[in-house]
Design a protein around this motif. Structure first.
Motif, mmCIF file in Angstrom:
data_model
loop_
_atom_site.group_PDB
_atom_site.id
_atom_site.type_symbol
_atom_site.label_atom_id
_atom_site.label_comp_id
_atom_site.label_asym_id
_atom_site.label_seq_id
_atom_site.Cartn_x
_atom_site.Cartn_y
_atom_site.Cartn_z
ATOM 1 N N ALA A 183 37.177 34.450 39.258
ATOM 2 C CA ALA A 183 38.501 34.723 39.832
ATOM 3 C C ALA A 183 38.383 35.651 41.036
ATOM 4 O O ALA A 183 39.034 35.444 42.063
ATOM 5 N N LEU A 184 37.537 36.667 40.924
ATOM 6 C CA LEU A 184 37.326 37.576 42.054
ATOM 7 C C LEU A 184 36.777 36.804 43.251
ATOM 8 O O LEU A 184 37.204 36.982 44.388
ATOM 9 N N ILE A 193 33.970 41.356 47.129
ATOM 10 C CA ILE A 193 33.804 39.922 46.881
ATOM 11 C C ILE A 193 35.048 39.115 47.246
ATOM 12 O O ILE A 193 34.941 38.037 47.822
ATOM 13 N N ASN A 194 36.242 39.657 46.936
ATOM 14 C CA ASN A 194 37.441 38.846 47.171
ATOM 15 C C ASN A 194 37.854 38.820 48.640
ATOM 16 O O ASN A 194 38.862 38.222 48.994
ATOM 17 N N PHE A 203 43.536 27.442 42.289
ATOM 18 C CA PHE A 203 43.539 28.884 42.006
ATOM 19 C C PHE A 203 43.420 29.735 43.278
ATOM 20 O O PHE A 203 44.235 30.627 43.527
ATOM 21 N N PHE A 219 38.219 27.779 34.491
ATOM 22 C CA PHE A 219 39.156 28.513 33.634
ATOM 23 C C PHE A 219 39.651 27.593 32.520
ATOM 24 O O PHE A 219 40.319 26.596 32.794
ATOM 25 N N GLN A 271 46.138 36.738 35.401
ATOM 26 C CA GLN A 271 46.011 35.282 35.386
ATOM 27 C C GLN A 271 44.810 34.771 34.603
ATOM 28 O O GLN A 271 44.739 33.585 34.294
ATOM 29 N N VAL A 272 43.868 35.636 34.322
ATOM 30 C CA VAL A 272 42.668 35.157 33.621
ATOM 31 C C VAL A 272 42.419 35.936 32.331
ATOM 32 O O VAL A 272 42.455 35.383 31.235
ATOM 33 N N ALA A 316 40.897 36.808 44.028
ATOM 34 C CA ALA A 316 41.865 37.553 43.233
ATOM 35 C C ALA A 316 41.587 39.055 43.299
ATOM 36 O O ALA A 316 40.444 39.478 43.400
ATOM 37 N N SER A 317 42.664 39.842 43.232
ATOM 38 C CA SER A 317 42.513 41.288 43.095
ATOM 39 C C SER A 317 42.301 41.591 41.617
ATOM 40 O O SER A 317 42.491 40.736 40.769
ATOM 41 N N GLY A 318 41.911 42.817 41.326
ATOM 42 C CA GLY A 318 41.676 43.195 39.936
ATOM 43 C C GLY A 318 42.892 42.929 39.053
ATOM 44 O O GLY A 318 42.770 42.405 37.950
ATOM 45 N N THR A 347 45.372 40.766 39.590
ATOM 46 C CA THR A 347 45.577 39.320 39.438
ATOM 47 C C THR A 347 44.596 38.739 38.421
ATOM 48 O O THR A 347 44.970 37.882 37.616
ATOM 49 N N LEU A 372 46.400 32.035 45.518
ATOM 50 C CA LEU A 372 46.227 33.457 45.820
ATOM 51 C C LEU A 372 46.415 33.740 47.303
ATOM 52 O O LEU A 372 46.827 34.824 47.688
ATOM 53 N N LEU A 379 28.837 39.809 44.398
ATOM 54 C CA LEU A 379 28.850 40.214 42.994
ATOM 55 C C LEU A 379 27.818 41.309 42.715
ATOM 56 O O LEU A 379 27.861 41.950 41.673
ATOM 57 N N HIS A 420 41.959 27.872 30.400
ATOM 58 C CA HIS A 420 43.397 27.831 30.119
ATOM 59 C C HIS A 420 44.162 27.101 31.213
ATOM 60 O O HIS A 420 45.380 27.012 31.147
#
Ligand SMILES: Nc1ncnc2c1ncn2[C@@H]1O[C@H](COP(=O)(O)OP(=O)(O)O)[C@@H](O)[C@H]1O
Ligand SMILES: [Mg+2]
Lengths: 292, 360
Positions: free
Chosen positions: A193-194, B72-73, B98, B87, A206-207, A198-200, A202, B102, B52, B89
């Motif tokens: 997700a990152l 990373i983001n 996804f 994911f 979301q996860v 995504a931010s921490g 989020t 965002l 990471l 779910h």
């Protein structure tokens, strides 16, 4: 027909049914039988089988209990108290579990677990009196507040004290299932997700949260069931001013009001089951969405 | 133009130097592979590029910008994880969408880009499928789509085909190559499978124990292996090590019963030990015309590979020479005595490093 099929599952080998019976037997005898027996008895008593009022067999106790709005208020406030305790416990348990998951040092981990489970090592009576001392108007907590010119706040003989004491003792029961599911969610989902931007926060929303929700629901079920049926803590910290269903039930047993006690026991059980049912429904819905 | 540059990048975990001063430069639109045995630091290198892991020292640049401290983001990279990490779910559409969600793109735009991407990975119509219901190959393609849909400057892939059966691997390799060509995205691809790296890459870096041993095109790597590790990791080879003596424009390297003659220009002039790599297919069985090099041997083992036959030939000092020949005649029987020969240009001089284990 064939020789193989004709050969019976003979000799020492037990049939499938017998093996299942052996495995389930002890649990059945210890749990299911007494439960069914108790329910049957409660049902019978609630219909005035052990008549103490002279009203005769029938629904008279039920109509007496359900007809009194006061009892409905007690039911409602019991649910509220249990729900509030559950929510607060979960809100504390979730970050606690998340923190425990990250502790690498064995020594600190042992310290953390001992601290977490310490409430369970102390009897409910001494624990509750301990809280009374801490939370009373002249207790340690209010004295500390006093140093800053705050308070005193009323924290005993009302819901606040009851909830504080309940949350304290129920926390470990909530941390364990949440921690358990957190260990089952590999950190790679978080990393993915990152990586996708995504931010921490989020990632959490979301996860992490959706993937750990089943553990949260299990925890909520346990905490709700335990807190709605707790009566020592509400009695001592409520000082008789916080009336719950379980407390009323306990009093009626003391008064040998078997019929009323039975009705209240059944109502208590039904209420707890109804809430569990709703939570289980939520669990199903999220499970379906989580597509295991 | 260089898309990704690593300058003396190091990574230390505790007391272990996992990545040792790596220098790399990956060009824009290139399919670049990091190839090496398990545990050599490929994943760690890739994770540093993704953000990471933070390099312990050195500089990491993407499109000319220093990335060491960019979280990373906010990096223009996306990673396809070794374990996919779809994911569970979310369905296929929501997995792929996804990253776009965002970014706050409008819904129709998201739907369009996800649709396009599903076409690219041949999964149109799978939008509402649960990812856990998909086969391994389909999950793989969702993982690639989820990363690629964000139009990253660089797509990072960590052994993405490792868990699949061979047939599917080969098919997805071709698809990956097609996707890479059609999108023009820079790919950095981690694998321990040398055949895969040779098939897919424009260029590759062979890594060993945290270092880069050699960087070059697949053909370069094979024909001009720089080190004994590379020579034995890429394909199969015979390593010959000994002191070189020079006479009459020729060099001679002697190693036990083996004595190899080559042009002196091809052997390093210093007086140290010379290491040569002699590829099995460069050795001729029973040469019709005399060759610069020759040795007697007996067939110890025969491996019939279809188009070719791989022989393990025992020479006088008991050692084994690999010899690979076209299977145009029935294979020689074990125990057959043969004469082997090879030309002056067959053996190439290389640098000695740890020798790769013979992985089969
Ligand atoms: N987070 C970490 N902490 C400590 N050691 C690590 C960590 N990640 C990887 N390593 C070690 O670094 C070495 C290289 O690992 P890795 O980059 O995963 O290799 P590869 O992908 O080439 O198999 C291994 O010895 C591994 O045990
Ligand atoms: Mg790896």
């Amino acid at each position: 027909m064939s020789a193989v099929a004709a050969a019976p599952a003979s000799g020492r080998r037990l049939s499938r049914g017998a093996r299942l019976g052996l495995l389930l037997g002890p649990g059945f005898i210890c749990v299911v039988l007494p439960f069914v027996a108790a329910m049957a008895l409660l049902g019978a008593y609630s219909l005035n089988l052990r008549d103490t009022t002279g009203a005769g067999l029938g629904l008279s106790v039920w109509s007496q209990f359900l007809g009194d709005p006061f009892n409905w208020r007690v039911i409602w406030s019991s649910v509220q108290l249990a729900a509030l305790s559950t929510v607060i416990t979960i809100l504390i348990a979730y970050p606690t579990a998340a923190a425990l998951l990250r502790v690498r040092n064995r020594f600190y981990l042992v310290v953390a677990y001992v601290a977490l489970f310490s409430p369970l090592l102390v009897s409910v009576i001494s624990r509750s009196y301990g809280w009374l001392l801490l939370l009373s108007d002249t207790g340690f907590v209010n004295q500390t507040f006093g140093l800053f010119g705050l308070g005193p706040y009323r924290m005993v003989f009302n819901e606040t004290g009851v909830i504080i004491a309940l949350v304290h003792v129920l926390l470990p029961y909530a941390v364990l299932p949440i921690l358990n599911i957190m260990t089952q969610v590999p950190p790679v989902y978080r990393e993915a997700a990152l990586d996708l931007g995504a931010s921490g926060w989020t990632v959490f929303r979301q996860v992490t949260l959706p993937l750990t929700l089943p553990g949260v629901i299990v925890a909520a079920e346990i905490i709700f069931a335990l807190s709605i049926s707790a009566f020592v803590t509400p009695s001592l910290l409520g000082g008789g001013r916080v009336l719950t269903l379980s407390r009323m039930l306990y009093d009626n047993i003391g008064l040998i009001e078997w019929g009323m006690a039975a009705v209240q026991a059944i109502v208590l059980l039904t209420t707890a089951l109804a809430v569990l049912f709703v939570l289980e429904r939520v669990n199903r819905a999220t499970h379906a969405a989580r597509q295991d | 133009m260089a898309d990704v540059v690593l300058k003396a990048v190091e990574k230390v975990f505790g007391s272990e130097r996992v990545v040792k001063s790596i220098d790399l430069s990956v060009n824009q639109g290139e399919f670049f592979s990091l190839l090496g045995p398990s545990g050599c630091g490929k994943t760690t290198t890739l994770r540093m590029i993704a953000g990471l892991e933070t390099p312990t020292s050195g500089d990491l640049l993407i499109r000319g910008e220093r990335m060491n401290d960019v979280p990373i983001n906010r990096r223009p990279t996306n990673l396809v994880f070794q374990k996919l990490a779809l994911f569970p779910h979310l369905d296929v559409f929501d997995n792929i969408a996804f990253g776009l969600k965002l970014k706050g793109l409008p819904r129709p735009e998201i739907a369009r880009r996800v649709d396009d991407m599903l076409d690219v990975v041949s999964l149109a119509g799978f939008e509402r499928r649960r990812v856990t219901e998909l086969s391994g190959g389909q999950q793989q393609r969702v993982a690639i789509a989820r990363a690629l849909v964000n139009a990253p400057a660089v797509l990072l892939l960590d052994e993405p085909l490792g868990a699949l059966d061979l047939k599917l691997q080969l098919r997805l390799q071709r698809e990956l190559k097609r996707i890479q060509r059609s999108t023009g995205t820079t790919f950095i691809y981690v694998t321990h499978n040398q055949a895969e790296a040779l098939t897919l890459s424009d260029r590759l870096a062979v890594m060993n124990e945290g270092r880069v041993e050699q960087i070059g095109s697949p053909a370069d790597m094979y024909l001009h292996s720089a080190t004994s590790f590379v020579a034995s990791f890429i394909g199969r080879t015979n390593l010959i090590a000994g002191e070189a003596t020079f006479a009459g424009g020729e060099a001679r390297v002697t190693d036990g019963a083996l004595s190899v003659v080559l042009d002196d220009a091809d052997a390093p002039a210093d007086n140290g030990r010379t290491v040569l790599s002699l590829r099995p297919e460069r050795i001729v069985i029973a040469p019709k015309t005399p060759m610069a090099n020759g040795i007697d041997a007996t067939v110890a083992e025969v491996e019939f590979l279809g188009a070719t036959v791989l022989y393990r030939m025992r020479i006088a000092d008991g050692r084994i020479l690999f010899v690979q020949a076209l299977a145009d005649t029935p294979p020689l029987a074990e125990g057959t005595a043969v004469r082997l020969g090879w030309g002056k240009d067959a053996a190439v001089s290389i640098r000695s490093t740890t020798v790769a284990e013979d992985v089969e």
